[in-house]
Design an enzyme around this catalytic site. Structure first.
Site, PDB file in Angstrom:
ATOM      1  CG  HIS A 243      -2.045   0.792   1.079  1.00  0.00           C
ATOM      2  ND1 HIS A 243      -1.847   2.151   1.271  1.00  0.00           N
ATOM      3  CD2 HIS A 243      -3.134   0.685   0.364  1.00  0.00           C
ATOM      4  CE1 HIS A 243      -3.177   2.826   1.415  1.00  0.00           C
ATOM      5  NE2 HIS A 243      -3.862   1.918   0.690  1.00  0.00           N
ATOM      6  CD  GLU A 302      -8.843  -3.765  -3.452  1.00  0.00           C
ATOM      7  OE1 GLU A 302     -10.195  -4.365  -2.979  1.00  0.00           O
ATOM      8  OE2 GLU A 302      -9.071  -2.996  -4.351  1.00  0.00           O
TER       9      GLU A 302
HETATM   10  N1  ACO Z   1       4.098  -7.859  -4.565  1.00  0.00           N
HETATM   11  C1  ACO Z   1       5.585  -7.785  -4.808  1.00  0.00           C
HETATM   12  N2  ACO Z   1       6.261  -6.735  -4.789  1.00  0.00           N
HETATM   13  C2  ACO Z   1       5.509  -5.543  -4.472  1.00  0.00           C
HETATM   14  C3  ACO Z   1       4.252  -5.563  -3.858  1.00  0.00           C
HETATM   15  C4  ACO Z   1       3.415  -6.693  -4.304  1.00  0.00           C
HETATM   16  N3  ACO Z   1       2.114  -6.514  -4.218  1.00  0.00           N
HETATM   17  N4  ACO Z   1       4.068  -4.089  -3.749  1.00  0.00           N
HETATM   18  C5  ACO Z   1       5.158  -3.474  -3.854  1.00  0.00           C
HETATM   19  N5  ACO Z   1       5.936  -4.294  -4.384  1.00  0.00           N
HETATM   20  C6  ACO Z   1       7.289  -3.878  -4.504  1.00  0.00           C
HETATM   21  C7  ACO Z   1       7.651  -3.141  -5.831  1.00  0.00           C
HETATM   22  O1  ACO Z   1       7.845  -3.797  -6.801  1.00  0.00           O
HETATM   23  C8  ACO Z   1       8.652  -2.291  -5.503  1.00  0.00           C
HETATM   24  O2  ACO Z   1       9.768  -2.932  -5.668  1.00  0.00           O
HETATM   25  P1  ACO Z   1      11.338  -2.161  -6.306  1.00  0.00           P
HETATM   26  O3  ACO Z   1      11.350  -0.975  -5.282  1.00  0.00           O
HETATM   27  O4  ACO Z   1      12.155  -3.250  -5.936  1.00  0.00           O
HETATM   28  O5  ACO Z   1      10.963  -1.819  -7.562  1.00  0.00           O
HETATM   29  C9  ACO Z   1       8.512  -2.036  -3.807  1.00  0.00           C
HETATM   30  O6  ACO Z   1       7.831  -3.134  -3.278  1.00  0.00           O
HETATM   31  C10 ACO Z   1       7.982  -0.437  -3.623  1.00  0.00           C
HETATM   32  O7  ACO Z   1       6.916  -0.634  -4.300  1.00  0.00           O
HETATM   33  P2  ACO Z   1       6.026   0.696  -4.971  1.00  0.00           P
HETATM   34  O8  ACO Z   1       5.670   0.441  -6.356  1.00  0.00           O
HETATM   35  O9  ACO Z   1       6.860   2.010  -4.486  1.00  0.00           O
HETATM   36  O10 ACO Z   1       5.014   0.913  -3.898  1.00  0.00           O
HETATM   37  P3  ACO Z   1       3.545   1.541  -4.415  1.00  0.00           P
HETATM   38  O11 ACO Z   1       3.368   2.728  -3.091  1.00  0.00           O
HETATM   39  O12 ACO Z   1       3.897   2.513  -5.629  1.00  0.00           O
HETATM   40  O13 ACO Z   1       2.341   0.951  -4.822  1.00  0.00           O
HETATM   41  C11 ACO Z   1       0.706  -0.601  -4.613  1.00  0.00           C
HETATM   42  C12 ACO Z   1       1.312   0.468  -3.822  1.00  0.00           C
HETATM   43  C13 ACO Z   1       0.366  -0.083  -6.273  1.00  0.00           C
HETATM   44  C14 ACO Z   1      -0.856  -0.844  -3.878  1.00  0.00           C
HETATM   45  C15 ACO Z   1       1.399  -2.038  -4.608  1.00  0.00           C
HETATM   46  O14 ACO Z   1       2.027  -2.454  -3.390  1.00  0.00           O
HETATM   47  C16 ACO Z   1       0.745  -3.069  -5.483  1.00  0.00           C
HETATM   48  O15 ACO Z   1       1.132  -3.153  -6.997  1.00  0.00           O
HETATM   49  N6  ACO Z   1       0.177  -4.006  -4.974  1.00  0.00           N
HETATM   50  C17 ACO Z   1      -0.400  -5.122  -5.640  1.00  0.00           C
HETATM   51  C18 ACO Z   1      -1.864  -4.591  -6.353  1.00  0.00           C
HETATM   52  C19 ACO Z   1      -2.620  -4.446  -5.126  1.00  0.00           C
HETATM   53  O16 ACO Z   1      -3.010  -5.232  -4.277  1.00  0.00           O
HETATM   54  N7  ACO Z   1      -3.527  -3.293  -5.454  1.00  0.00           N
HETATM   55  C20 ACO Z   1      -4.626  -3.018  -4.351  1.00  0.00           C
HETATM   56  C21 ACO Z   1      -4.261  -1.629  -3.533  1.00  0.00           C
HETATM   57  S1  ACO Z   1      -5.207  -1.175  -2.151  1.00  0.00           S
HETATM   58  C22 ACO Z   1      -6.199  -0.108  -2.828  1.00  0.00           C
HETATM   59  O17 ACO Z   1      -6.098   0.462  -3.879  1.00  0.00           O
HETATM   60  C23 ACO Z   1      -7.755  -0.167  -2.484  1.00  0.00           C
END
Ligand code: ACO
Length: 357
Positions: A243, A302
């Site tokens: 998140h 989610e």
């Molecule tokens: N699985 C694996 N790796 C992850 C995940 C995940 N679910 N979430 C983040 N990471 C990793 C990223 O790849 C990134 O790695 P890196 O630095 O080596 O590139 C690091 O953790 C940081 O991630 P960010 O992209 O900076 O996180 P951000 O805050 O932009 O994204 C998000 C948040 C979009 C929710 C992300 O965690 C994600 O894609 N989750 C999966 C999809 C999901 O569950 N969406 C629902 C969100 S809840 C809502 O909106 C109601």
């Protein structure tokens, strides 16, 4: 490029997301005081106090009447709409509603997903849509229109808790989209459509369907660790984890887990599915901790949304639309606040392209 993480783009008295302490406060109430304790209509009365007249009872009556009004649009569902995904068809149907910045517009927009989504699900299955019952609350009526029978008390309580849990959440992507559009004075309907467009992406409200796809692919608890590790090794994100704001557990996860447990205790749950999900959650968190040690990745809303909405009989392709049914009141409350207290939102970009000769 920045995701505006550190930018404060609005002042709001609607909700506060405390990502470090894992707290969500809506109009001065912690989520735990609202989900499973206060009805969706009571929370709408809090969020939309400046838009709608009256308290919980008056809003329940007005919303029932609004559901009946918007049901007229269901007749216009045609073959082309049924070929779209439910959230895209919902977007198209909601685009037909008149705009404005008044209570009637707000009520129709809040009623619309609760009416259109069950109708779309049934029509896609070749079944007739069911008319709303204005005497019911929004959660009970949404389930009645989906199932064609009066839902049990436990089912109604579970959906009501879900709608409350997702009703508002600070300046998330869809709410920001709503505020940008509202700031141009385009009206509530346009603001809600912009928000719905943002919500449907898999990085926002489009994730719960893929959570179930993941559980299906994992299949059995003993396969969880291997499957998840392979997914991470391929560079995939695990749906339902991570998140932007929360660095500890998302408080909405526990609200939904409790609603799911109560549904299970009433005999309406699937114990095997829950056991698989709990194993996947445990293994995923352990793997993410090892793979991204510098980043606190926790379960997000989610993950248990997927399980709860599945247990309630919504097909996975409809989950984002159910999310919209819960969030739409929050979007309108933010749109109203933006109009009343804000200005036209117009940030600047830094030009990095070629300079003119
Ligand atoms: N699985 C694996 N790796 C992850 C995940 C995940 N679910 N979430 C983040 N990471 C990793 C990223 O790849 C990134 O790695 P890196 O630095 O080596 O590139 C690091 O953790 C940081 O991630 P960010 O992209 O900076 O996180 P951000 O805050 O932009 O994204 C998000 C948040 C979009 C929710 C992300 O965690 C994600 O894609 N989750 C999966 C999809 C999901 O569950 N969406 C629902 C969100 S809840 C809502 O909106 C109601």
């Amino acid at each position: 490029m920045s995701g505006l993480d550190d930018v404060i783009a609005a002042e709001t008295s609607l909700s506060e997301v405390d990502g470090l302490n894992g707290q969500l406060v809506i109009r001065g109430y912690r989520l735990e005081e609202l989900a499973g304790r206060r009805s969706f209509e009571a929370v709408l009365a809090l969020l939309l106090a400046e838009v709608l007249d009256g308290g919980e009872a008056a809003i329940r009556t007005a919303l029932g009447a609004a559901r009946r009004t918007v049901f007229a649009e269901v007749e216009r569902i045609d073959a082309a709409l049924l070929e779209l995904s439910p959230v895209e068809a919902l977007r198209a149907l909601m685009a037909r509603l008149p705009g404005g910045e008044d209570a009637g517009t707000a009520l129709r927009l809040v009623a619309a997903p609760a009416v259109f989504l069950p109708a779309l699900v049934r029509r896609r299955r070749g079944e007739a849509a069911i008319a709303p019952d204005p005497a019911l609350g929004q959660a009970a009526d949404m389930l009645a229109m989906l199932k064609g029978r009066r839902p049990s008390g436990a089912e109604t309580a579970a959906l009501d808790a879900y709608l409350v849990t997702v009703s508002d959440h600070g300046l998330n992507a869809s709410t920001f989209a709503a505020r940008v559009v509202a700031s141009t004075r385009a009206g509530y309907a346009s603001a809600v459509l912009a928000a719905l467009g943002a919500l449907k992406g898999p990085l926002h409200g489009g994730a719960p369907g893929p959570v179930l796809d993941m559980l299906d692919a994992v299949g059995t608890p003993e396969r969880a660790a291997g499957w998840l590790a392979a997914e991470l090794a391929r560079g995939e994100r695990l749906m339902g984890f991570g998140h932007r704001i929360y660095r500890v557990r998302d408080p909405r996860v526990d609200a939904l887990k409790q609603a799911l447990a109560r549904l299970g205790a009433a005999g309406d749950g699937d114990a095997g599915r829950l056991a698989l999900a709990e194993t996947v959650e445990r293994e995923a968190l352990a793997l993410l901790r090892r793979a991204k040690p510098g980043r606190a990745l926790e379960t997000n809303v989610e993950f248990y949304t997927a399980l709860l909405l599945e247990a309630l009989g919504f097909p996975r392709e409809a989950f984002t639309g159910v999310f919209a049914a819960g969030r739409v009141g929050g979007w309108i409350a933010h749109a109203h606040e933006q109009v009343e207290k804000g200005r036209l939102i117009r940030p600047q970009s830094r030009y990095v392209g070629p300079r003119a000769a």
